[in-house]
Design an enzyme around this catalytic site. Structure first.
Site, PDB file in Angstrom:
ATOM      1  N   GLY A  45       3.164   5.550   7.180  1.00 18.40           N
ATOM      2  CA  GLY A  45       2.054   4.687   6.961  1.00 18.40           C
ATOM      3  C   GLY A  45       1.603   5.239   5.643  1.00 18.40           C
ATOM      4  O   GLY A  45       0.336   5.426   5.512  1.00 18.40           O
ATOM      5  N   HIS A  46       2.441   5.110   4.487  1.00 21.78           N
ATOM      6  CA  HIS A  46       1.893   5.540   3.170  1.00 21.78           C
ATOM      7  C   HIS A  46       2.971   4.661   2.167  1.00 21.78           C
ATOM      8  O   HIS A  46       4.269   4.497   2.733  1.00 21.78           O
ATOM      9  CB  HIS A  46       1.823   6.721   2.841  1.00 21.78           C
ATOM     10  CG  HIS A  46       2.855   7.660   3.056  1.00 21.78           C
ATOM     11  ND1 HIS A  46       3.252   8.219   4.421  1.00 21.78           N
ATOM     12  CD2 HIS A  46       4.052   8.179   2.486  1.00 21.78           C
ATOM     13  CE1 HIS A  46       4.476   8.676   4.387  1.00 21.78           C
ATOM     14  NE2 HIS A  46       4.646   8.959   3.067  1.00 21.78           N
ATOM     15  N   ALA A  47       2.653   5.040   0.750  1.00 18.04           N
ATOM     16  CA  ALA A  47       3.602   4.683  -0.026  1.00 18.04           C
ATOM     17  C   ALA A  47       3.634   5.650  -1.096  1.00 18.04           C
ATOM     18  O   ALA A  47       2.624   6.674  -0.961  1.00 18.04           O
ATOM     19  CB  ALA A  47       3.229   3.405  -0.725  1.00 18.04           C
TER      20      ALA A  47
ATOM     21  N   ARG B 226       5.937   2.457   3.733  1.00 15.69           N
ATOM     22  CA  ARG B 226       7.046   2.730   4.645  1.00 15.69           C
ATOM     23  C   ARG B 226       6.193   3.254   5.920  1.00 15.69           C
ATOM     24  O   ARG B 226       5.082   4.003   5.881  1.00 15.69           O
ATOM     25  CB  ARG B 226       7.783   3.534   4.179  1.00 15.69           C
ATOM     26  CG  ARG B 226       7.587   4.998   4.225  1.00 15.69           C
ATOM     27  CD  ARG B 226       6.968   5.618   3.381  1.00 15.69           C
ATOM     28  NE  ARG B 226       7.032   5.244   2.029  1.00 15.69           N
ATOM     29  CZ  ARG B 226       7.813   5.465   0.952  1.00 15.69           C
ATOM     30  NH1 ARG B 226       8.454   6.746   1.351  1.00 15.69           N
ATOM     31  NH2 ARG B 226       7.919   5.219  -0.111  1.00 15.69           N
TER      32      ARG B 226
ATOM     33  N   ILE C 247      -0.220   6.906  -1.511  1.00 10.07           N
ATOM     34  CA  ILE C 247      -1.295   5.827  -1.334  1.00 10.07           C
ATOM     35  C   ILE C 247      -1.253   5.624   0.088  1.00 10.07           C
ATOM     36  O   ILE C 247      -0.213   5.255   0.736  1.00 10.07           O
ATOM     37  CB  ILE C 247      -1.002   4.568  -2.118  1.00 10.07           C
ATOM     38  CG1 ILE C 247      -0.621   4.968  -3.375  1.00 10.07           C
ATOM     39  CG2 ILE C 247      -1.911   3.538  -1.753  1.00 10.07           C
ATOM     40  CD1 ILE C 247       0.171   3.677  -4.197  1.00 10.07           C
TER      41      ILE C 247
END
Length: 147
Positions: free
Chosen positions: A63-65, A110, A135
């Site tokens: 749940g982030h980049a 992802r 992020i």
């Protein structure tokens, strides 16, 4: 016993949102198989290694980049899905073989989901943990991608 670890034997088997599904070189003999990640197998020096396990099948991880970090994910045991998003189109990749890894480049959102019972996700990262590289908000991610 012959080694398959030279760089000319590394195979890229798919491309997803500028990320690569790569075959991991291995050595097989009657005693079993050893998968080897060294030298040019991944395009970065490993600075952090961690793994996810005992993840409930209905849980979502990720749940982030990342702005700069590269990651290489391997399903050491079991299976799980990786949803990759480039800011426009999401694509799903299922990891279920310990001889294949997913190279996730910077700037890709992802999410990991659908973990099978006993799944273990090994992550090799190009950098140590740095909160400012993350992020964690999808709307901020889309703004980051539109720059």
């Amino acid at each position: 016993m012959a080694s398959n670890t030279s760089s000319e034997n590394i195979k890229v088997t798919n491309m997803v949102n500028d990320c690569l599904i790569m075959e991991i070189p291995n050595i097989k003999d009657p005693r079993g198989t050893i998968a080897v990640i060294e030298k040019e197998v991944i395009p970065f020096d490993a600075k952090r290694v961690y793994y996810l396990y005992d993840v409930p099948s209905d849980a979502t991880r990720g749940g982030h980049a990342h702005k700069e970090l590269y990651q290489f994910l391997i399903a050491i045991s079991g299976s799980f899905d990786v949803i990759l998003h480039d800011g426009t189109i999401p694509k799903k990749v299922t990891l279920n073989k310990p001889n294949k890894g997913l190279l996730i480049k910077p700037g890709i959102w992802r999410e990991l989901e659908n973990f099978s019972s006993g799944a273990v996700c090994l992550v090799i990262a190009s950098e140590i943990f740095k909160e400012d590289d993350y992020i964690r908000d999808f709307e901020k991610f889309k703004l980051f991608k539109s720059r």
